[in-house]
Design an enzyme around this catalytic site. Sequence first.
Site, mmCIF file in Angstrom:
data_model
loop_
_atom_site.group_PDB
_atom_site.id
_atom_site.type_symbol
_atom_site.label_atom_id
_atom_site.label_comp_id
_atom_site.label_asym_id
_atom_site.label_seq_id
_atom_site.Cartn_x
_atom_site.Cartn_y
_atom_site.Cartn_z
ATOM 1 N N HIS A 53 0.800 -1.228 0.000
ATOM 2 C CA HIS A 53 0.000 0.000 0.000
ATOM 3 C C HIS A 53 0.833 1.278 0.000
ATOM 4 O O HIS A 53 0.317 2.352 0.317
ATOM 5 C CB HIS A 53 -0.945 0.010 1.204
ATOM 6 C CG HIS A 53 -2.059 -0.983 1.112
ATOM 7 N ND1 HIS A 53 -3.018 -0.949 0.125
ATOM 8 C CD2 HIS A 53 -2.364 -2.052 1.899
ATOM 9 C CE1 HIS A 53 -3.876 -1.945 0.296
ATOM 10 N NE2 HIS A 53 -3.506 -2.637 1.353
ATOM 11 N N GLU A 157 -7.470 -12.076 6.227
ATOM 12 C CA GLU A 157 -8.273 -10.873 6.002
ATOM 13 C C GLU A 157 -9.409 -11.086 4.998
ATOM 14 O O GLU A 157 -10.000 -10.119 4.522
ATOM 15 C CB GLU A 157 -7.362 -9.733 5.530
ATOM 16 C CG GLU A 157 -6.473 -10.093 4.334
ATOM 17 C CD GLU A 157 -5.447 -9.019 4.020
ATOM 18 O OE1 GLU A 157 -5.533 -7.911 4.587
ATOM 19 O OE2 GLU A 157 -4.550 -9.283 3.203
ATOM 20 N N ASP A 183 -9.476 -5.075 6.058
ATOM 21 C CA ASP A 183 -10.018 -5.807 4.912
ATOM 22 C C ASP A 183 -11.225 -6.648 5.309
ATOM 23 O O ASP A 183 -12.189 -6.755 4.546
ATOM 24 C CB ASP A 183 -8.929 -6.701 4.310
ATOM 25 C CG ASP A 183 -8.044 -5.950 3.328
ATOM 26 O OD1 ASP A 183 -8.265 -6.079 2.124
ATOM 27 O OD2 ASP A 183 -7.155 -5.223 3.780
#
Length: 264
Positions: A53, A157, A183
């Site tokens: 990310h 997740e 998530d």
Amino acid sequence: MSSVSARPPASDFRRRFLAGETLVGTFVKTPTGHATEILGGVGMDFVVIDEEHAPFDRGSIDLALLAARAGNIAGIVRVAEPTPAKLLSALDDGAQGVLVPHVSSPQKAREMVAACRYRGGKRGFSNTNRAGSYGGAGIWEHVAAQDDGVATIAMIEDPEALDDLDAILAVEGLDGVFIGRGDLTVALGASGLDSAETLAATEKIAAAARKAGKPVCIMAANAADAARFREIGASAFIISSDQGLMRQAAGKLVADFAVQQASA
């Protein structure tokens, strides 16, 4: 968290994680070495270099891992994707472990572990890199050190992983799990991180990890927030990120000056 002088070497991260010691770290989102070196200097146990990310590439990951060596802080890489090539490059550059997103099945867990292990795995061999002291470590010395020292942490997740937790956690060589509440919250359509659905999933994952005897890492807002997750078995805590910590400190500074100016 122990003082900087008393903190064990970064190479002890896997041993400490498996032993269930309390470990405190943060995400690093800025692709330079400075934040990692600073965080090591203040005494954090580990950083998660966030390729998934944040704008990291092979070169900036390498630089951050070099800074981790300088700061005696364990550098863990959250890879952008769980391919053997991504995992290999992080480990060759000297990562003390990997955080692998979306491990939603036993097969994905097995593939992840295989890419990170020499013995019983499929990791491509090289000792002419930082992990192998640029050729200073002999072949089998390097194999033993890496297989003993690299932590493999799966991110749980995805809702489909919740139905297969025991099988995922039973995969040999998988060291522990990270509970990805963000998530899970989005995937479950829940209202927030502390919604009933997300908390139920979090507790289910933690219970499965306790049953398997494997450690849990989780993201928490602060030390007080971490305390409630410690009660369900978490022992490694990711608090914010380098950017988040800077924003928090800068925001407090601006607010303090505003209060002072208003009262003048």
